[in-house]
Design a protein around this motif. Structure first.
Motif, PDB file in Angstrom:
ATOM      1  N   ILE A 276       3.993   0.835 -11.404  1.00 31.50           N
ATOM      2  CA  ILE A 276       4.241   2.160 -10.834  1.00 31.50           C
ATOM      3  C   ILE A 276       3.931   2.091  -9.348  1.00 31.50           C
ATOM      4  O   ILE A 276       2.773   2.228  -8.929  1.00 31.50           O
ATOM      5  CB  ILE A 276       3.382   3.236 -11.517  1.00 31.50           C
ATOM      6  N   GLN A 277       4.928   1.874  -8.552  1.00 38.97           N
ATOM      7  CA  GLN A 277       4.731   1.706  -7.110  1.00 38.97           C
ATOM      8  C   GLN A 277       4.135   2.963  -6.486  1.00 38.97           C
ATOM      9  O   GLN A 277       4.672   4.071  -6.638  1.00 38.97           O
ATOM     10  CB  GLN A 277       6.056   1.368  -6.427  1.00 38.97           C
ATOM     11  N   ASP A 278       2.999   2.791  -5.799  1.00 42.69           N
ATOM     12  CA  ASP A 278       2.348   3.861  -5.042  1.00 42.69           C
ATOM     13  C   ASP A 278       1.843   5.007  -5.905  1.00 42.69           C
ATOM     14  O   ASP A 278       1.572   6.097  -5.403  1.00 42.69           O
ATOM     15  CB  ASP A 278       3.285   4.410  -3.962  1.00 42.69           C
ATOM     16  N   TRP A 279       1.712   4.773  -7.208  1.00 45.16           N
ATOM     17  CA  TRP A 279       1.126   5.803  -8.071  1.00 45.16           C
ATOM     18  C   TRP A 279      -0.078   5.242  -8.798  1.00 45.16           C
ATOM     19  O   TRP A 279      -0.519   4.127  -8.541  1.00 45.16           O
ATOM     20  CB  TRP A 279       2.175   6.354  -9.037  1.00 45.16           C
TER      21      TRP A 279
ATOM     22  N   ASP B 236      -6.601   2.772  -5.469  1.00 40.81           N
ATOM     23  CA  ASP B 236      -5.565   2.164  -4.634  1.00 40.81           C
ATOM     24  C   ASP B 236      -4.701   1.238  -5.486  1.00 40.81           C
ATOM     25  O   ASP B 236      -3.506   1.090  -5.249  1.00 40.81           O
ATOM     26  CB  ASP B 236      -6.209   1.362  -3.496  1.00 40.81           C
ATOM     27  N   HIS B 237      -5.353   0.608  -6.457  1.00 40.08           N
ATOM     28  CA  HIS B 237      -4.648  -0.310  -7.338  1.00 40.08           C
ATOM     29  C   HIS B 237      -5.437  -0.413  -8.638  1.00 40.08           C
ATOM     30  O   HIS B 237      -6.657  -0.553  -8.630  1.00 40.08           O
ATOM     31  CB  HIS B 237      -4.517  -1.687  -6.694  1.00 40.08           C
TER      32      HIS B 237
ATOM     33  N   VAL C  48       0.193  -1.995 -17.841  1.00 36.87           N
ATOM     34  CA  VAL C  48       0.627  -1.021 -16.841  1.00 36.87           C
ATOM     35  C   VAL C  48      -0.096  -1.316 -15.536  1.00 36.87           C
ATOM     36  O   VAL C  48      -1.330  -1.418 -15.502  1.00 36.87           O
ATOM     37  CB  VAL C  48       0.330   0.423 -17.280  1.00 36.87           C
ATOM     38  N   ASP C  49       0.677  -1.467 -14.463  1.00 40.37           N
ATOM     39  CA  ASP C  49       0.149  -1.725 -13.125  1.00 40.37           C
ATOM     40  C   ASP C  49       0.263  -0.438 -12.318  1.00 40.37           C
ATOM     41  O   ASP C  49       1.359   0.006 -11.982  1.00 40.37           O
ATOM     42  CB  ASP C  49       0.951  -2.851 -12.470  1.00 40.37           C
ATOM     43  N   GLY C  50      -0.860   0.176 -12.024  1.00 35.24           N
ATOM     44  CA  GLY C  50      -0.865   1.406 -11.241  1.00 35.24           C
ATOM     45  C   GLY C  50      -1.030   1.117  -9.767  1.00 35.24           C
ATOM     46  O   GLY C  50      -2.080   0.639  -9.339  1.00 35.24           O
TER      47      GLY C  50
END
Length: 283
Positions: free
Chosen positions: A166-169, A212-213, A228-230
């Motif tokens: 999830i880019q930037d979320w 941030d990540h 899931v990559d936040g």
């Protein structure tokens, strides 16, 4: 049948807010759903911001407005309540609504801020019998239903892994949708274990600290796993990828389903169905 009296707590800012910044107008979706459903009457709303509350009341012709939701519960006694505030307020509001006699609660995600809050909410549900629903409406979208069917019927063999970035979320706000979908794809089986890691610095949004990540890796009892990559997207244009022992399923833009197996590659487009489904999901 007499319509249920409905209320919205936390109407939001007219026009919405910035990404991760809060102030989104999620209450307007709930208000529109109550307005358009013949089984409900949007009779009241509560918000600490007088300007936001007045805009919401004018938009939906809501007869009663309250600065204090507790006063609304005592005086107006709604039967159904949507809680659309920041997550840090959810537990207390759920408890107050349940003990005031509210029959049903639409609770925005993320539902609570901690495991302790979840235990408390579970307890008040058992004590009062209140029904709580979380708006994970993607379970009913055609593309996601098709992915679940293909993932479970052997098209790609035995389910192995669902993955998304999830880019930037973050994991709690947007990530909760994908965590729910991965549960859905695995028939809501219990999770056996979870690995997680986060980097949290100065980022704040929706009234709480945000990573941030962050990454979550977990396994379901049936053997399938989820990742899931936040904060960081995956390579390529894919919204999510489902891997089986004999093939791969990919989702793009929440409506394109790409099926890749030894038999070949095919693409199914559910864009038109998705628009109709999204409209119906809130009515």
């Amino acid at each position: 049948m007499k319509p249920y009296t409905a209320a919205v707590i936390g109407v939001g800012k007219a026009g919405g807010g910035g990404k991760k910044g809060g102030g989104h107008a999620i209450g307007y979706l709930h208000g529109g759903a109550f307005r358009d459903n013949p089984r409900t009457t949007l009779a009241m709303a509560a918000d600490i911001n007088a300007e936001n509350l007045e805009c919401f009341r004018q938009k939906f012709e809501v007869p009663r407005g309250f600065a204090d939701y507790r006063e609304m519960l005592r005086e107006a006694k709604p039967e159904i309540v949507s809680i659309c505030t920041y997550v840090g307020l959810h537990r207390q509001m759920v408890e107050d609504c349940a003990r005031a006699g509210v029959k049903g609660i639409f609770l925005e995600k993320p539902i609570v801020a901690s495991p302790a809050d979840l235990v408390a909410v579970d307890e008040v549900v058992r004590q009062t019998g209140v029904k709580i629903v979380v708006a994970h409406i993607r379970r009913y979208f055609p593309a996601f239903l098709r992915l679940r069917e293909l993932y479970q019927n052997g098209t790609v063999g035995q389910p192995m892994l669902c993955a998304a970035g999830i880019q930037d979320w973050d994991l709690s706000e947007w990530g909760s949708h994908w965590l729910d979908m991965f549960r859905h794809f695995h028939n809501d089986q219990p999770v056996k274990w979870v690995f997680g890691q986060m980097r949290v610095r100065q980022l704040r949004g929706y009234g709480h600290a945000m990573e941030d990540h962050g990454c979550a890796y977990f396994e379901f009892e049936g053997g399938g796993k989820g990742f899931v990559d936040g904060g960081r997207g995956m390579a390529g244009p894919w919204t999510m990828t489902l891997v089986g022992t004999e093939g791969t399923l990919r989702l793009q833009h929440e409506h394109l389903v790409v099926i890749e197996t030894a038999r070949g590659r095919s693409v199914e487009d559910y864009a038109k169905d998705q628009v109709k489904c999204y409209e119906r999901a809130w009515c």
